[in-house]
Write a protein that holds these residues in place. Sequence first.
Motif, PDB file in Angstrom:
ATOM      1  N   VAL A   1      24.876  55.175  41.272  1.00 31.64           N
ATOM      2  CA  VAL A   1      26.010  55.969  41.760  1.00 31.64           C
ATOM      3  C   VAL A   1      26.551  56.838  40.622  1.00 31.64           C
ATOM      4  N   GLN A   2      26.668  56.255  39.449  1.00 28.98           N
ATOM      5  CA  GLN A   2      27.134  57.016  38.288  1.00 28.98           C
ATOM      6  C   GLN A   2      26.234  58.228  38.045  1.00 28.98           C
ATOM      7  N   THR A   3      24.930  58.000  38.099  1.00 31.28           N
ATOM      8  CA  THR A   3      23.965  59.076  37.870  1.00 31.28           C
ATOM      9  C   THR A   3      24.166  60.209  38.877  1.00 31.28           C
ATOM     10  N   THR A   4      24.304  59.845  40.135  1.00 29.11           N
ATOM     11  CA  THR A   4      24.475  60.850  41.192  1.00 29.11           C
ATOM     12  C   THR A   4      25.803  61.590  41.043  1.00 29.11           C
ATOM     13  N   LEU A   5      26.852  60.837  40.737  1.00 34.36           N
ATOM     14  CA  LEU A   5      28.190  61.411  40.572  1.00 34.36           C
ATOM     15  C   LEU A   5      28.189  62.464  39.461  1.00 34.36           C
ATOM     16  N   GLU A   6      27.634  62.105  38.338  1.00 32.16           N
ATOM     17  CA  GLU A   6      27.628  63.030  37.201  1.00 32.16           C
ATOM     18  C   GLU A   6      26.746  64.242  37.456  1.00 32.16           C
ATOM     19  N   HIS A   7      25.597  63.987  38.064  1.00 31.78           N
ATOM     20  CA  HIS A   7      24.692  65.121  38.289  1.00 31.78           C
ATOM     21  C   HIS A   7      25.310  66.110  39.280  1.00 31.78           C
ATOM     22  N   ALA A   8      26.024  65.591  40.260  1.00 29.85           N
ATOM     23  CA  ALA A   8      26.686  66.483  41.229  1.00 29.85           C
ATOM     24  C   ALA A   8      27.780  67.293  40.537  1.00 29.85           C
ATOM     25  N   MET A   9      28.492  66.673  39.618  1.00 31.00           N
ATOM     26  CA  MET A   9      29.539  67.415  38.899  1.00 31.00           C
ATOM     27  C   MET A   9      28.916  68.496  38.019  1.00 31.00           C
ATOM     28  N   ARG A  10      27.896  68.104  37.265  1.00 35.17           N
ATOM     29  CA  ARG A  10      27.270  69.099  36.380  1.00 35.17           C
ATOM     30  C   ARG A  10      26.679  70.246  37.204  1.00 35.17           C
ATOM     31  N   THR A  11      26.075  69.897  38.318  1.00 35.59           N
ATOM     32  CA  THR A  11      25.473  70.940  39.153  1.00 35.59           C
ATOM     33  C   THR A  11      26.555  71.877  39.702  1.00 35.59           C
ATOM     34  N   TYR A  12      27.686  71.303  40.116  1.00 34.91           N
ATOM     35  CA  TYR A  12      28.822  72.121  40.584  1.00 34.91           C
ATOM     36  C   TYR A  12      29.206  73.134  39.508  1.00 34.91           C
ATOM     37  N   TRP A  13      29.342  72.651  38.279  1.00 31.59           N
ATOM     38  CA  TRP A  13      29.752  73.546  37.194  1.00 31.59           C
ATOM     39  C   TRP A  13      28.677  74.581  36.867  1.00 31.59           C
ATOM     40  N   ILE A  14      27.446  74.126  36.816  1.00 34.30           N
ATOM     41  CA  ILE A  14      26.376  75.033  36.391  1.00 34.30           C
ATOM     42  C   ILE A  14      26.154  76.130  37.431  1.00 34.30           C
ATOM     43  N   GLU A  15      26.321  75.780  38.687  1.00 36.38           N
ATOM     44  CA  GLU A  15      26.217  76.823  39.728  1.00 36.38           C
ATOM     45  C   GLU A  15      27.322  77.861  39.577  1.00 36.38           C
ATOM     46  N   ARG A  16      28.387  77.518  38.880  1.00 36.79           N
ATOM     47  CA  ARG A  16      29.504  78.435  38.656  1.00 36.79           C
ATOM     48  C   ARG A  16      29.536  78.962  37.219  1.00 36.79           C
ATOM     49  N   ASP A  17      28.377  78.898  36.552  1.00 37.72           N
ATOM     50  CA  ASP A  17      28.211  79.503  35.219  1.00 37.72           C
ATOM     51  C   ASP A  17      29.051  78.892  34.110  1.00 37.72           C
ATOM     52  N   TYR A  18      29.370  77.632  34.206  1.00 35.90           N
ATOM     53  CA  TYR A  18      30.007  76.933  33.086  1.00 35.90           C
ATOM     54  C   TYR A  18      28.970  76.715  31.988  1.00 35.90           C
ATOM     55  N   ILE A  19      29.440  76.632  30.751  1.00 30.33           N
ATOM     56  CA  ILE A  19      28.596  76.289  29.614  1.00 30.33           C
ATOM     57  C   ILE A  19      28.849  74.822  29.255  1.00 30.33           C
ATOM     58  N   GLU A  20      27.773  74.076  29.059  1.00 29.95           N
ATOM     59  CA  GLU A  20      27.906  72.687  28.620  1.00 29.95           C
ATOM     60  C   GLU A  20      28.027  72.661  27.101  1.00 29.95           C
ATOM     61  N   ILE A  21      29.057  72.016  26.591  1.00 29.35           N
ATOM     62  CA  ILE A  21      29.193  71.918  25.137  1.00 29.35           C
ATOM     63  C   ILE A  21      29.036  70.462  24.688  1.00 29.35           C
ATOM     64  N   HIS A  22      28.647  70.303  23.421  1.00 32.76           N
ATOM     65  CA  HIS A  22      28.647  68.993  22.778  1.00 32.76           C
ATOM     66  C   HIS A  22      29.573  69.120  21.584  1.00 32.76           C
ATOM     67  N   SER A  23      30.792  68.694  21.757  1.00 33.25           N
ATOM     68  CA  SER A  23      31.759  68.830  20.665  1.00 33.25           C
ATOM     69  C   SER A  23      31.606  67.660  19.707  1.00 33.25           C
ATOM     70  N   PRO A  24      31.957  67.875  18.433  1.00 32.28           N
ATOM     71  CA  PRO A  24      31.781  66.800  17.453  1.00 32.28           C
ATOM     72  C   PRO A  24      32.768  65.664  17.681  1.00 32.28           C
ATOM     73  N   LYS A  25      32.317  64.457  17.417  1.00 35.03           N
ATOM     74  CA  LYS A  25      33.194  63.287  17.509  1.00 35.03           C
ATOM     75  C   LYS A  25      33.782  62.954  16.141  1.00 35.03           C
ATOM     76  N   LEU A  26      33.159  63.465  15.087  1.00 36.82           N
ATOM     77  CA  LEU A  26      33.685  63.301  13.731  1.00 36.82           C
ATOM     78  C   LEU A  26      34.608  64.473  13.426  1.00 36.82           C
ATOM     79  N   MET A  27      35.886  64.154  13.116  1.00 36.61           N
ATOM     80  CA  MET A  27      36.871  65.205  12.854  1.00 36.61           C
ATOM     81  C   MET A  27      37.507  64.986  11.483  1.00 36.61           C
TER      82      MET A  27
END
Lengths: 447, 447
Positions: free
Chosen positions: B146-172
């Motif tokens: 369910v987690q896999t499906t939930l996340e993939h649906a969210m990412r797909t929603y965003w990507i279909e709307r031209d969002y950019i996926e970022i990987h921000s640093p966890k070390l600050m």
Amino acid sequence: MSERVLVNQLKHLPAGAVSVSGWVETVRDQKKVQFVILRDETGAVQLVNPATRELAEDADDAARAALALTETISAMSTGTFLTVTGELKHDERVKLGGVEIKIGALEIAAASDPETPIAADSGLDKRMDWRFIDLRQARNNLIFRVQTTLEHAMRTYWIERDYIEIHSPKLMSSPAESRAELFSLEYFGDQTAYLAQSPQHFKQMAQAAGFGKVFEIADAFRADPSFTSRHATEFTSIDAEISWVDSHEDVARMQEELLQTAIQAVKDKHGAEIEELFGLEVTVPALPFPRIPLAEAREIVASRGYEIPRADGDLDPEGERQLSAYVKETYDHDFVFVTDYHPEIRPFYHMRDPETGMTKSYDLLYRGTEITTGAQREHRVEVLEAQATEKGLDVAGLEHYLDFFRYGVPPHGGFGMGLARLLMLLLGESSIREVTFLFRGPTRLAP
Amino acid sequence: MSERVLVNQLKHLPAGAVSVSGWVETVRDQKKVQFVILRDETGAVQLVNPATRELAEDADDAARAALALTETISAMSTGTFLTVTGELKHDERVKLGGVEIKIGALEIAAASDPETPIAADSGLDKRMDWRFIDLRQARNNLIFRVQTTLEHAMRTYWIERDYIEIHSPKLMSSPAESRAELFSLEYFGDQTAYLAQSPQHFKQMAQAAGFGKVFEIADAFRADPSFTSRHATEFTSIDAEISWVDSHEDVARMQEELLQTAIQAVKDKHGAEIEELFGLEVTVPALPFPRIPLAEAREIVASRGYEIPRADGDLDPEGERQLSAYVKETYDHDFVFVTDYHPEIRPFYHMRDPETGMTKSYDLLYRGTEITTGAQREHRVEVLEAQATEKGLDVAGLEHYLDFFRYGVPPHGGFGMGLARLLMLLLGESSIREVTFLFRGPTRLAP
């Protein structure tokens, strides 16, 4: 939400009223006419305004407004974010997309300091100090669009094949293999936590949990004092692990198909833009990728006149470049799996082939640089313990890991791949710093 | 790769030779016949073997093999992973999927220790000690599908709307707001790094970088000594941030559409299984979600006879449950946006509405629990500095952050949402520990 039109959509619209939002890339403030290049996340467009430089004595409100607009534009600094409403006009003579907008109203969202701290040609370190300005460049924006497409294509490949996405913890109680190159921190007083340098243990745990096939794209940390173009202290690791493999070949076959699918998706969506901004054609790799045993790879490198200056039998970076050059010349291929590594140069958990004595593992090189290690894992706990002991590891410290193998586990294997290396090589960049949103290295923790 | 058939595919296959791989869930070792329930990542199937308990004096090789097979099965412990080749038979009387496999050959991949340390009804803490065994339960496996499906649906929603996926640093290099609840570590000798508790700063940086719309699903860390069912020291944070918003309403509209899309995807793919294993029907929320200003929410809670025991004007957990109960009764809705929070109980970077004096922000409650804070951010640097000073923050320590606003930035807003809370509430679980692959808390760093 404002009814803004994205710049790359303008050419599809009829002439007439339109509203765009973005930032000022340049202002050409001529006596009679002002030109502004406005950029948004999709492209750049020319705005034009007939200048009103002075008022007649009998000037009306419209003339006063025109003067104010002209003065606003004259005072605008590069980087200022604004919304412009105006008249869209199609004009073939306009080099920038064949359209231009005659400014009607202009609303500044946030003005930029006039002294921009960097220019497009500033040095890499300076650009990283001001990364958020550096990222406004069209080619940098494209890098992260390519990243988005690449990752989504990989995740989609896996999900269509019923993989489970996991989020493994980055805080660990015990180091994976050795304490070298691990960040550690105090955890609620008396405990020590380590930052995971790979999800290795946990994706193997998912195999013992009967998950079958898993993937994860997440942060990994390495307290590595290296300053090379290929190393970072924090990086995005692309990982997969699958059950019931017969050997590392099953892993390699999945990975080559995955990469072909993902690079094809990038070519389809961004091929033309990449050609324009990076001057290179995206090459979709043919299947299967060439495979070359390490001993043969060393012979090939030697036959090209390069003597590898290391005693352990592995390739060095120049050896990897030589081998990739050979593969390109011989097979016209950008990738090569190097196989049959001796156990001495592999971790204790790589399974060994009883016939050859070699590990069932591979490295994957892409355009001369290693991007992956893949392997079948040893899943027989008594063999695993023996191999750990042989490597001089403290078996007691590996208890949590070894427990995964005591209550049943399927044969399994997987790979880890650095996202930044893959992107760097795909786009012909010289350093992972250019393709990392915010790079982290030994002397780089900010912004 | 072995030509194994997944258990959930067996019912679609004709009778005949078949090979399955998985682990032993139970063995029923009767005198004349042996039954094994074998489970894989897709389901469970009954294996059957006519027992051979002793050999006649003139026993042939086949009889000896039959005896050996019977003895192997008798000795098999729960959790043992194996591959079975045999004859598939369709039989309506078999409760488990209407099929059964008569064992031909059986190959053990890894035997389990006979003493399994946990049972399905062991306590949560004990189950977490042996999470990889606990995860073999069908309902736990389903949680991560369910987690896999939930996340993939969210990412797909965003990507279909031209969002950019970022990987921000966890070390600050510098803490976001205050040092409270931040893990810190020694970074190459003389530096201190902090683990990010949210990608807040960096997704805002992406706005100044002109990225337009971004998302990130990644780890976040909080040195919070809480032991509640809703807190962890490491968690997966779902984040999005978008440019050119008019208010937090633009963010809320995106988020409600995103959630509707993702929950619909879960219902489509896993609805029947969730009903079977969790005893609940997946409810896809209608749009728009109800919105209730905080002051009104407090009145509603008070009118239900609950007095919120806190002076700052915010809701407490019981107040949130009461409000959600009201929303369920009144609007038959599982979600509610609570809006119009006073600046005193919001961070300095929330934009304020000059007319009402309230922040342009919301909390989103789902079935009585807060899962999100969303807001329009203050992007005018002088206002931001004033609000930080008003909160008693050290403006000098915020320089890297404040710099993002000095060189132009669009109006923007976004939200952060805890993945585990969302999953817990969607599946009616009592703790995020049940829906986290490997939970991390103040006294839990392993396995």
